[in-house]
Write a protein that holds these residues in place. Structure first.
Motif, PDB file in Angstrom:
ATOM      1  N   GLN A  99       0.823  -1.192   0.000  1.00 13.96           N
ATOM      2  CA  GLN A  99       0.000   0.000   0.000  1.00 13.96           C
ATOM      3  C   GLN A  99       0.864   1.251   0.000  1.00 13.96           C
ATOM      4  O   GLN A  99       2.022   1.240   0.406  1.00 13.96           O
ATOM      5  CB  GLN A  99      -0.894   0.052   1.230  1.00 13.96           C
ATOM      6  N   ASP A 100       0.265   2.366  -0.429  1.00 10.75           N
ATOM      7  CA  ASP A 100       0.893   3.684  -0.396  1.00 10.75           C
ATOM      8  C   ASP A 100      -0.195   4.713  -0.117  1.00 10.75           C
ATOM      9  O   ASP A 100      -1.217   4.747  -0.802  1.00 10.75           O
ATOM     10  CB  ASP A 100       1.574   3.977  -1.737  1.00 10.75           C
ATOM     11  N   ASP A 101       0.030   5.540   0.907  1.00  9.78           N
ATOM     12  CA  ASP A 101      -0.955   6.549   1.295  1.00  9.78           C
ATOM     13  C   ASP A 101      -0.616   7.942   0.769  1.00  9.78           C
ATOM     14  O   ASP A 101      -1.236   8.923   1.182  1.00  9.78           O
ATOM     15  CB  ASP A 101      -1.055   6.624   2.821  1.00  9.78           C
ATOM     16  N   SER A 102       0.362   8.032  -0.115  1.00  8.76           N
ATOM     17  CA  SER A 102       0.848   9.351  -0.547  1.00  8.76           C
ATOM     18  C   SER A 102      -0.217  10.199  -1.223  1.00  8.76           C
ATOM     19  O   SER A 102      -0.176  11.431  -1.166  1.00  8.76           O
ATOM     20  CB  SER A 102       2.023   9.193  -1.524  1.00  8.76           C
ATOM     21  N   ASP A 136      -3.765   3.653  -1.501  1.00 10.40           N
ATOM     22  CA  ASP A 136      -3.809   3.002  -2.807  1.00 10.40           C
ATOM     23  C   ASP A 136      -2.974   1.736  -2.766  1.00 10.40           C
ATOM     24  O   ASP A 136      -1.990   1.639  -2.015  1.00 10.40           O
ATOM     25  CB  ASP A 136      -3.257   3.930  -3.898  1.00 10.40           C
ATOM     26  N   ALA A 137      -3.337   0.759  -3.581  1.00  8.05           N
ATOM     27  CA  ALA A 137      -2.506  -0.419  -3.752  1.00  8.05           C
ATOM     28  C   ALA A 137      -1.162  -0.019  -4.352  1.00  8.05           C
ATOM     29  O   ALA A 137      -1.057   0.988  -5.060  1.00  8.05           O
ATOM     30  CB  ALA A 137      -3.208  -1.427  -4.655  1.00  8.05           C
ATOM     31  N   ASP A 175       2.294   4.722  -9.836  1.00  6.37           N
ATOM     32  CA  ASP A 175       0.910   4.617  -9.391  1.00  6.37           C
ATOM     33  C   ASP A 175      -0.034   5.010 -10.524  1.00  6.37           C
ATOM     34  O   ASP A 175       0.059   6.101 -11.083  1.00  6.37           O
ATOM     35  CB  ASP A 175       0.691   5.527  -8.180  1.00  6.37           C
ATOM     36  N   ASP A 176      -0.920   4.109 -10.872  1.00  8.07           N
ATOM     37  CA  ASP A 176      -1.978   4.376 -11.850  1.00  8.07           C
ATOM     38  C   ASP A 176      -3.286   4.340 -11.081  1.00  8.07           C
ATOM     39  O   ASP A 176      -3.752   3.266 -10.670  1.00  8.07           O
ATOM     40  CB  ASP A 176      -1.947   3.322 -12.951  1.00  8.07           C
ATOM     41  N   ASP A 186     -11.600   6.323  -1.512  1.00 11.52           N
ATOM     42  CA  ASP A 186     -11.310   5.591  -0.281  1.00 11.52           C
ATOM     43  C   ASP A 186     -10.064   4.715  -0.450  1.00 11.52           C
ATOM     44  O   ASP A 186      -9.134   5.091  -1.157  1.00 11.52           O
ATOM     45  CB  ASP A 186     -12.529   4.786   0.172  1.00 11.52           C
ATOM     46  N   SER A 187     -10.050   3.501   0.118  1.00 12.19           N
ATOM     47  CA  SER A 187      -8.807   2.739   0.258  1.00 12.19           C
ATOM     48  C   SER A 187      -8.774   1.489  -0.605  1.00 12.19           C
ATOM     49  O   SER A 187      -9.783   0.792  -0.766  1.00 12.19           O
ATOM     50  CB  SER A 187      -8.626   2.322   1.723  1.00 12.19           C
ATOM     51  N   GLN A 188      -7.573   1.202  -1.140  1.00 11.80           N
ATOM     52  CA  GLN A 188      -7.283  -0.049  -1.843  1.00 11.80           C
ATOM     53  C   GLN A 188      -5.935  -0.555  -1.306  1.00 11.80           C
ATOM     54  O   GLN A 188      -5.030   0.238  -1.047  1.00 11.80           O
ATOM     55  CB  GLN A 188      -7.184   0.145  -3.358  1.00 11.80           C
ATOM     56  N   GLU A 189      -5.807  -1.855  -1.195  1.00 11.26           N
ATOM     57  CA  GLU A 189      -4.552  -2.429  -0.698  1.00 11.26           C
ATOM     58  C   GLU A 189      -4.381  -3.836  -1.242  1.00 11.26           C
ATOM     59  O   GLU A 189      -5.350  -4.599  -1.322  1.00 11.26           O
ATOM     60  CB  GLU A 189      -4.551  -2.460   0.835  1.00 11.26           C
TER      61      GLU A 189
END
Length: 446
Positions: A216-219, A224-225, A241-242, A250-253
């Motif tokens: 994951q990356d929260d930047s 995001d995954a 990151d695409d 919201d969130s993806q991982e």
């Protein structure tokens, strides 16, 4: 821990349920006494693909493949006797992943003995006798917390991935070893492993250009995954990151990855639809990725679903995790022949469900079938739990044995690997008043 770190961890807890959430609960226990969502002491959990291994690894092919026969699954297990000098110590220790390395095994996880979380490694020649790799603060430690969440045979010998909190937020982290005994931390590169807020590697597989790590990356302002690649385990590159593939509202991982389907298949979760749904990504080479189209009837449902691990077996691929549709968390299984079209295995409450919560953490494939491992708190506290299948479609719950799977307060199985005709599973046990690392073997020793 400082109040600032604790605040960050608690904020992360608020946006993740299931396996990763429980690990974060335990990390927060450095701030205060931790409990699981169901009242038991918190069980730390981590996910990544588990690979069978050989001494020489083809960097373009996975060793996590089904054996020549998948007939009868392992159902007879024993617990390796606890040795406090190896598995325990002050505060908490846990094994979260294990891999077969030549004639032996290597397990990875963390240790809280030194006042903060440090990465930790254990080795065994046979699954029964274990040794803790001596702690080296310059490799496994540092300011605040470090944890290893996955390990694979590849690169210079072994490559482990996880995360490091030294910089005030989580950054992805990598360790390498030629033999499982001597380890080196890959130097931190902020442009690759870091960024704004948190970045984490949850799992690693041999494939693509050599190795592929996922997490994951929260930047970008939300989770995001994320994917990283390496040809040798030492020099890493972040896959750009695409948002159309890895992101969204919201969130993806990504929680697990395996070689299969069109090349690689990764699994995880996505919160875009207003609640958490299982999610799948595929890639031909580890660099170019495609998100499998969401099908609510397969990946979604009421409340939360997540795939937390995936293995090459059964009809092609088997993913495992949990489903919260029935009012509590039940174990869940999905299958696919190609990594693109998926089917949910019908929920059998007597096998995958029950009172309170059940979660599958990992799945492994061996010559004797598939084994999935996790935990069940039907009995009033977390119990270590195993499920078996010969084909990925029909599953059997290994009967509960309190001397094996239960005991005082909480036990959980967090990793599993095929070993010859059997399996070795690793995890944790709260019987002595804090979390200690734990190992189970099938068939039983002796």
């Amino acid at each position: 821990m400082t109040d600032g770190i604790c605040a960050v961890l608690r904020r992360m807890l608020s946006v993740r349920s299931g396996v990763l959430m429980l690990m974060l609960v335990l990390v927060v226990s450095g701030c205060s006494s931790a409990t699981s969502p169901d009242g038991a002491p918190a069980s730390p959990n981590s996910t990544s693909a588990t690979l069978a291994s050989t001494d020489t690894t083809d960097p373009t092919a996975s060793t996590d493949t089904a054996g020549p026969t998948v007939d009868a699954a392992a159902t007879d297990w024993s617990r390796v006797p606890h040795d406090e000098s190896v598995f325990g110590g002050p505060d908490d220790q846990a094994m979260v992943d294990v891999v077969e390395r030549g004639p032996g095994l290597v397990a990875v996880g963390y240790d809280f003995s030194g006042g903060d979380y440090d990465a930790a490694v254990w080795t065994s020649p046979d699954g029964d006798a274990w040794t803790r790799v001596p702690h080296d603060e310059s490799v496994f430690g540092g300011a605040s917390g470090q944890l290893i969440s996955g390990v694979v045979v590849g690169g210079p010998g072994l490559v482990a991935v996880g995360y490091d909190f030294s910089g005030g937020d989580y950054d992805a982290a990598v360790w390498t070893s030629p033999d499982g005994d001597v380890w080196t931390r890959v130097p931190h590169d902020e442009s690759v492993f870091g960024g704004r807020v948190n970045q984490k590697m949850n799992g690693v597989v041999v494939g693509g250009p050599g190795l592929v790590a996922v997490g994951q990356d929260d930047s970008g302002g939300d989770r995001d995954a994320a994917v990283w690649t390496s040809s040798d385990g030492v020099v890493w590159t972040r896959v750009p990151d695409d948002v159309s593939v890895f992101g969204g509202p919201d969130s993806q991982e990504i929680l697990g990855v395996v070689v299969g389907g069109p090349g690689l298949v990764a699994v995880g979760q996505d919160d875009s639809g207003g609640d958490q749904d299982a999610a799948v990504w595929t890639s031909p080479d580890g660099v170019t990725w495609t998100r499998v189209s969401h099908d609510e009837s397969v990946f979604g449902g009421t409340n939360d679903q997540a795939m937390v691990d995936v293995a090459a077996g059964g009809p092609g691929l088997v993913a495992v995790g949990y489903d919260f549709s029935g009012g509590d968390r039940d174990a869940a299984v999905w299958t696919s022949s190609d990594g693109v079209v998926w089917t949910r295995v019908p929920d059998d409450a007597s096998v995958l469900g029950g009172p309170d919560s059940q979660v599958i953490e990992r799945v492994a494939v061996g010559g004797s079938g598939l084994v999935a491992v996790g935990q069940d708190d039907s009995g009033g506290g977390w119990d270590a739990t195993m499920w078996t299948s010969s084909d990925g479609f029909t599953w059997t719950r290994v009967p509960h044995d309190d001397s094996l799977s239960g005991g005082s307060v909480g036990q959980a199985v967090l990793g599993v690997v095929a070993r010859g005709p059997g399996f070795v599973a690793v995890g944790e046990d709260f019987s002595d008043g804090d979390w200690d690392a734990a190992v189970w073997v099938s068939p039983p020793s002796g």
